[in-house]
Enzyme design. Structure first.
Site, PDB file in Angstrom:
ATOM      1  N   GLN A   1      63.533  69.143  31.910  1.00  0.00           N
ATOM      2  CA  GLN A   1      62.066  69.006  31.303  1.00  0.00           C
ATOM      3  C   GLN A   1      62.286  68.550  29.850  1.00  0.00           C
ATOM      4  O   GLN A   1      61.299  68.831  29.098  1.00  0.00           O
ATOM      5  CB  GLN A   1      61.071  70.100  31.466  1.00  0.00           C
ATOM      6  N   SER A   2      63.361  67.839  29.302  1.00  0.00           N
ATOM      7  CA  SER A   2      63.533  67.493  28.209  1.00  0.00           C
ATOM      8  C   SER A   2      62.620  66.584  27.552  1.00  0.00           C
ATOM      9  O   SER A   2      62.444  65.519  28.053  1.00  0.00           O
ATOM     10  CB  SER A   2      64.999  66.882  28.042  1.00  0.00           C
ATOM     11  N   ASN A   3      62.091  66.967  26.441  1.00  0.00           N
ATOM     12  CA  ASN A   3      61.013  66.078  25.661  1.00  0.00           C
ATOM     13  C   ASN A   3      61.872  64.805  25.007  1.00  0.00           C
ATOM     14  O   ASN A   3      61.254  63.739  24.989  1.00  0.00           O
ATOM     15  CB  ASN A   3      60.331  66.886  24.564  1.00  0.00           C
TER      16      ASN A   3
ATOM     17  N   ALA B   1      64.571  63.517  26.260  1.00  0.00           N
ATOM     18  CA  ALA B   1      64.871  62.360  27.069  1.00  0.00           C
ATOM     19  C   ALA B   1      63.729  61.762  27.620  1.00  0.00           C
ATOM     20  O   ALA B   1      63.926  60.229  27.736  1.00  0.00           O
ATOM     21  CB  ALA B   1      65.791  63.197  28.553  1.00  0.00           C
TER      22      ALA B   1
END
Ligand code: PLP
Length: 350
Positions: free
Chosen positions: A84-86, A88
């Site tokens: 859930q990387s912001n 990325a």
């Protein structure tokens, strides 16, 4: 010798950059919470950087990172993070919009339900990113899984380059010298606004992770000769070399601008007393902080980063680490998609 905000802008303007966001982001006073807490509390809305509804601090870094990728003739960018990387997600659209193919290697912290893709991973798919999910091996820690994703990507980059492609490797969080330039610009923008409003902030609070935001802000603060105390609240455990690494990013970013080193590791005050029990794991104080800000001001901070930082700010008011009457600015770094992510990450917010 301190520089003026326009002198800092002139130096930044000489570097490759692509425009991605909506700047300046708003800076305004939180009237209800200021009255309740007995301080003058302001917020800098870097959750509004754009380009979709789910902006955040990475967009400022990516203006320089993708700007450099373009200037260097790259046709692929690689980056990393949790599923859930912001960072990325923001890299995906920033690269795609500029005609560069994004390849993301994501380490799974919570299991993924293929039939119910959510939040940033959903957005990554809408943008047609090339996504590689790296599941943890038995007994492997998140850091080890992430390290393995770097190795996999390294081979992937070598393969592409052997075919004649040019790849840019963007580290976790966009935290390198080039990315850190974004927050030299970010804090310069904040001081321009504060100067126009006639405010001098005693304290600046923000969430820290990869350290690039903190590095850029400290470089900018020192370059502008300001004395705001910057308190960086960590969303994860801080390693021994955290401040030292951040200082090297600050000075590396300044070097790109042709400025001599002016940041020392002692300048930083990273605080990892508020992230427990772990990265992407909620806690009660954070849930309470999220609810308070939501109900008093209508603003949403996320449970992974900005909510934890805001819980620290509230605690510091309570314990007197922020004195009554102080002028405080909270930099909202984004992360709203977590409200639509897995329950394990979101916590008991209602
Ligand atoms: C990445 C991130 C941070 C931390 O910024 P760093 O530059 O990685 O230290 C804070 N808040 C949000 C919402 C983020 O996505």
């Amino acid at each position: 010798m301190a520089l003026t905000t326009s002198e800092v802008r002139e130096l930044l303007n000489k570097l490759p950059k692509t425009n991605l966001g909506f700047f300046p982001t708003p800076l305004y006073k939180l009237e209800n919470l200021s009255a309740e807490l007995g301080i003058e509390l302001y917020i800098k809305r870097d959750d509004f950087t754009g380009s979709n509804l789910f902006g955040g601090n990475k967009t400022r870094k990516l203006e320089y990172l993708i700007g450099k990728a373009k200037a260097d003739g790259c046709d692929h960018v690689f980056t990393y993070g949790a599923v859930q990387s912001n960072h990325a997600m923001q890299t995906v659209w920033a690269a795609t919009k500029n005609g560069i193919k994004p390849v993301i290697y994501l380490a799974a912290i919570v299991p993924i339900d293929e039939n119910d893709i959510k939040a940033n991973l959903l957005l990554d798919r809408i943008y047609d990113a090339e996504i590689h999910i790296v599941e943890p091996l038995e007994g492997e820690s998140f850091m080890e899984t992430e390290d393995r994703s770097f190795e996999m990507a390294k081979e992937h980059i070598a393969r592409l380059e052997a075919e004649g492609h040019k790849c840019m490797n963007i580290p976790v969080g966009g935290a390198d010298e080039t990315g850190s330039l974004g927050y030299i610009g970010g804090i310069t923008e904040l001081y321009e606004q504060a100067d126009a409003m006639g405010i001098e902030f005693d304290y600046l609070y923000h969430a820290t992770g990869s350290g690039g935001t903190m590095a850029g802000m400290m470089a900018g603060r020192n370059l502008l000769g300001r004395d705001t105390v910057i308190r960086s609240i960590s969303a994860m455990e801080i390693g021994k070399s955290y401040a030292k690494h951040a200082a090297s990013l600050s000075n590396g970013a300044l070097a790109l601008m042709g400025v001599d080193p002016i940041v020392d590791k002692e300048d930083f005050a990273p605080d990892d007393n508020y992230y427990a029990p772990g990265y992407e794991i909620p806690n009660d104080a954070t849930t309470k902080a999220i609810k308070l800000l939501a109900k008093k001001e209508g603003i949403l901070v996320d449970p992974v980063y900005s909510g934890k930082a805001f819980s620290a700010l509230l605690d510091h008011v309570k314990t007197g680490k922020i004195e009554q009457g102080s002028k405080v600015v909270f930099v909202h770094t984004g992360g709203a998609t977590v409200f639509f992510a897995e329950k394990e990450i979101l916590g008991e917010v209602f």
